[in-house]
Design a protein around this motif. Structure first.
Motif, PDB file in Angstrom:
ATOM      1  N   ILE A  88       0.872  -1.167   0.000  1.00  0.00           N
ATOM      2  CA  ILE A  88       0.000   0.000   0.000  1.00  0.00           C
ATOM      3  C   ILE A  88       0.906   1.212   0.000  1.00  0.00           C
ATOM      4  CG2 ILE A  88      -1.616   1.383   1.350  1.00  0.00           C
ATOM      5  CD1 ILE A  88      -2.793  -1.246   2.386  1.00  0.00           C
ATOM      6  N   ASP A  89       0.703   2.086  -0.976  1.00  0.00           N
ATOM      7  CA  ASP A  89       1.497   3.308  -1.045  1.00  0.00           C
ATOM      8  C   ASP A  89       0.665   4.360  -1.764  1.00  0.00           C
ATOM      9  OD1 ASP A  89       3.474   5.336  -1.535  1.00  0.00           O
ATOM     10  OD2 ASP A  89       4.974   3.798  -1.113  1.00  0.00           O
ATOM     11  N   GLY A  90       0.308   5.408  -1.061  1.00  0.00           N
ATOM     12  CA  GLY A  90      -0.515   6.463  -1.627  1.00  0.00           C
ATOM     13  C   GLY A  90       0.117   7.131  -2.833  1.00  0.00           C
ATOM     14  N   ARG A 133      -3.313   2.250  -3.436  1.00  0.00           N
ATOM     15  CA  ARG A 133      -3.322   3.363  -2.469  1.00  0.00           C
ATOM     16  C   ARG A 133      -3.946   2.992  -1.140  1.00  0.00           C
ATOM     17  NH1 ARG A 133      -4.573   7.493  -6.982  1.00  0.00           N
ATOM     18  NH2 ARG A 133      -2.543   8.495  -7.108  1.00  0.00           N
ATOM     19  N   LYS A 134      -4.922   2.098  -1.162  1.00  0.00           N
ATOM     20  CA  LYS A 134      -5.738   1.839   0.022  1.00  0.00           C
ATOM     21  C   LYS A 134      -5.927   0.344   0.240  1.00  0.00           C
ATOM     22  CE  LYS A 134      -7.407   5.964   1.316  1.00  0.00           C
ATOM     23  NZ  LYS A 134      -7.414   6.344   2.713  1.00  0.00           N
ATOM     24  N   PRO A 135      -6.220  -0.060   1.471  1.00  0.00           N
ATOM     25  CA  PRO A 135      -6.399  -1.490   1.754  1.00  0.00           C
ATOM     26  C   PRO A 135      -7.620  -2.104   1.087  1.00  0.00           C
ATOM     27  CG  PRO A 135      -6.929  -0.168   3.694  1.00  0.00           C
ATOM     28  CD  PRO A 135      -6.329   0.757   2.680  1.00  0.00           C
ATOM     29  N   GLU A 155       0.964 -11.800   2.495  1.00  0.00           N
ATOM     30  CA  GLU A 155       1.511 -10.691   3.267  1.00  0.00           C
ATOM     31  C   GLU A 155       1.297  -9.387   2.517  1.00  0.00           C
ATOM     32  OE1 GLU A 155       5.244 -10.801   5.861  1.00  0.00           O
ATOM     33  OE2 GLU A 155       5.972  -9.948   3.959  1.00  0.00           O
ATOM     34  N   LEU A 156       0.959  -8.338   3.260  1.00  0.00           N
ATOM     35  CA  LEU A 156       0.739  -7.012   2.685  1.00  0.00           C
ATOM     36  C   LEU A 156       1.575  -6.007   3.462  1.00  0.00           C
ATOM     37  CD1 LEU A 156      -0.673  -4.934   0.888  1.00  0.00           C
ATOM     38  CD2 LEU A 156      -2.654  -5.058   2.445  1.00  0.00           C
ATOM     39  N   ASN A 157       2.410  -5.270   2.719  1.00  0.00           N
ATOM     40  CA  ASN A 157       3.250  -4.235   3.303  1.00  0.00           C
ATOM     41  C   ASN A 157       2.493  -2.906   3.262  1.00  0.00           C
ATOM     42  OD1 ASN A 157       5.193  -2.360   3.974  1.00  0.00           O
ATOM     43  ND2 ASN A 157       6.563  -2.839   2.293  1.00  0.00           N
ATOM     44  N   VAL A 158       2.222  -2.356   4.426  1.00  0.00           N
ATOM     45  CA  VAL A 158       1.575  -1.051   4.518  1.00  0.00           C
ATOM     46  C   VAL A 158       2.701  -0.021   4.543  1.00  0.00           C
ATOM     47  CG1 VAL A 158      -0.050   0.379   5.796  1.00  0.00           C
ATOM     48  CG2 VAL A 158      -0.289  -2.113   5.840  1.00  0.00           C
ATOM     49  N   VAL A 207      -8.263   6.330   8.017  1.00  0.00           N
ATOM     50  CA  VAL A 207      -9.618   6.724   8.392  1.00  0.00           C
ATOM     51  C   VAL A 207     -10.326   5.454   8.876  1.00  0.00           C
ATOM     52  CG1 VAL A 207      -9.722   8.690   6.798  1.00  0.00           C
ATOM     53  CG2 VAL A 207     -10.481   6.430   6.023  1.00  0.00           C
ATOM     54  N   GLU A 208     -11.522   5.596   9.405  1.00  0.00           N
ATOM     55  CA  GLU A 208     -12.258   4.438   9.952  1.00  0.00           C
ATOM     56  C   GLU A 208     -12.401   3.311   8.936  1.00  0.00           C
ATOM     57  OE1 GLU A 208     -13.239   3.345  12.996  1.00  0.00           O
ATOM     58  OE2 GLU A 208     -12.246   5.164  13.674  1.00  0.00           O
ATOM     59  N   LYS A 209     -12.720   3.643   7.686  1.00  0.00           N
ATOM     60  CA  LYS A 209     -12.904   2.608   6.666  1.00  0.00           C
ATOM     61  C   LYS A 209     -11.623   1.808   6.469  1.00  0.00           C
ATOM     62  CE  LYS A 209     -14.394   1.606   1.948  1.00  0.00           C
ATOM     63  NZ  LYS A 209     -13.673   0.362   2.010  1.00  0.00           N
ATOM     64  N   ASP A 210     -10.473   2.478   6.494  1.00  0.00           N
ATOM     65  CA  ASP A 210      -9.199   1.775   6.361  1.00  0.00           C
ATOM     66  C   ASP A 210      -9.028   0.773   7.500  1.00  0.00           C
ATOM     67  OD1 ASP A 210      -8.520   3.383   4.122  1.00  0.00           O
ATOM     68  OD2 ASP A 210      -7.569   4.877   5.412  1.00  0.00           O
ATOM     69  N   ILE A 211      -9.352   1.192   8.718  1.00  0.00           N
ATOM     70  CA  ILE A 211      -9.227   0.306   9.882  1.00  0.00           C
ATOM     71  C   ILE A 211     -10.097  -0.934   9.690  1.00  0.00           C
ATOM     72  CG2 ILE A 211      -9.676   0.078  12.364  1.00  0.00           C
ATOM     73  CD1 ILE A 211      -8.911   3.103  12.589  1.00  0.00           C
ATOM     74  N   ALA A 212     -11.336  -0.732   9.246  1.00  0.00           N
ATOM     75  CA  ALA A 212     -12.241  -1.861   9.001  1.00  0.00           C
ATOM     76  C   ALA A 212     -11.680  -2.776   7.912  1.00  0.00           C
ATOM     77  CB  ALA A 212     -13.627  -1.354   8.609  1.00  0.00           C
ATOM     78  N   ASP A 213     -11.108  -2.190   6.857  1.00  0.00           N
ATOM     79  CA  ASP A 213     -10.538  -2.994   5.773  1.00  0.00           C
ATOM     80  C   ASP A 213      -9.309  -3.768   6.255  1.00  0.00           C
ATOM     81  OD1 ASP A 213     -12.498  -2.140   3.998  1.00  0.00           O
ATOM     82  OD2 ASP A 213     -11.265  -0.494   3.217  1.00  0.00           O
ATOM     83  N   PHE A 214      -8.473  -3.142   7.069  1.00  0.00           N
ATOM     84  CA  PHE A 214      -7.313  -3.862   7.623  1.00  0.00           C
ATOM     85  C   PHE A 214      -7.776  -5.010   8.526  1.00  0.00           C
ATOM     86  CE2 PHE A 214      -4.719   0.124   6.891  1.00  0.00           C
ATOM     87  CZ  PHE A 214      -3.897  -0.440   5.931  1.00  0.00           C
TER      88      PHE A 214
END
Length: 161
Positions: free
Chosen positions: A8-10, A84-86, A101-104, A123-130
């Motif tokens: 993941i890389d913005g 960019r995002k999970p 494996e996923l490198n954040v 953001v909250e959605k990212d946390i839920a996706d992780f």
């Protein structure tokens, strides 16, 4: 399986991805998975320019990326998947792509984000996706460059819940 690494890389493709990760892992193709970038000619041009010589580039939607990977299209290549995002990786896993494996790596700061590390903001959605990725057995790590030691990501994320 042709997937050597996922990140993941913005910034998608830039110095760290183009030079450090691609070289260290001997990558032959970078796949950018993003449903918006696919339709943005200017952004795709920039990604092509940033891709190192001799490395192929694919810019695909989540659906097309999963379809191509599952069809074995890249089995003879060394593939680095960047998004960019999970949610993009969660979409791949939900469609049957194995991502052990996923490198954040880098998620930019905005007014809505909370800092997990200096370079990872969620953001909250990212946390839920992780959480969903972890529940599906994906090992999440944080590692900015190949020379850094990987750190378990979920304990870092727990500090901002």
């Amino acid at each position: 399986m042709a997937i050597i690494a996922t990140r993941i890389d913005g910034r998608l493709i830039h110095g760290q991805v183009a030079n450090l990760w691609t070289t260290k892992l001997n990558i032959s193709r970078i796949m950018v998975v993003d449903n918006e970038v696919v339709n943005n000619a200017i952004e795709k041009s920039g990604l092509k320019l940033a891709t190192p010589a001799g490395v192929k580039l694919s810019v695909l939607t989540v659906d097309k990326a999963a379809e191509n990977i599952l069809a074995g299209k890249y089995d003879s290549q060394r593939l680095l998947i960047v998004a960019r995002k999970p949610d993009r990786f969660l979409g791949l896993v939900e469609r049957g792509v194995s991502i052990p494996e996923l490198n954040v790596g880098n998620m930019s700061q905005t007014a809505e984000t909370r800092a997990v590390t200096r370079s990872i903001n969620v953001v909250e959605k990212d946390i839920a996706d992780f959480d969903a990725l972890a529940a599906k057995g994906v090992n999440l790590i944080a590692q900015m460059v190949p020379g850094d030691s990987p750190k378990a990501f979920m304990p870092l994320l727990d500090k901002v819940r």
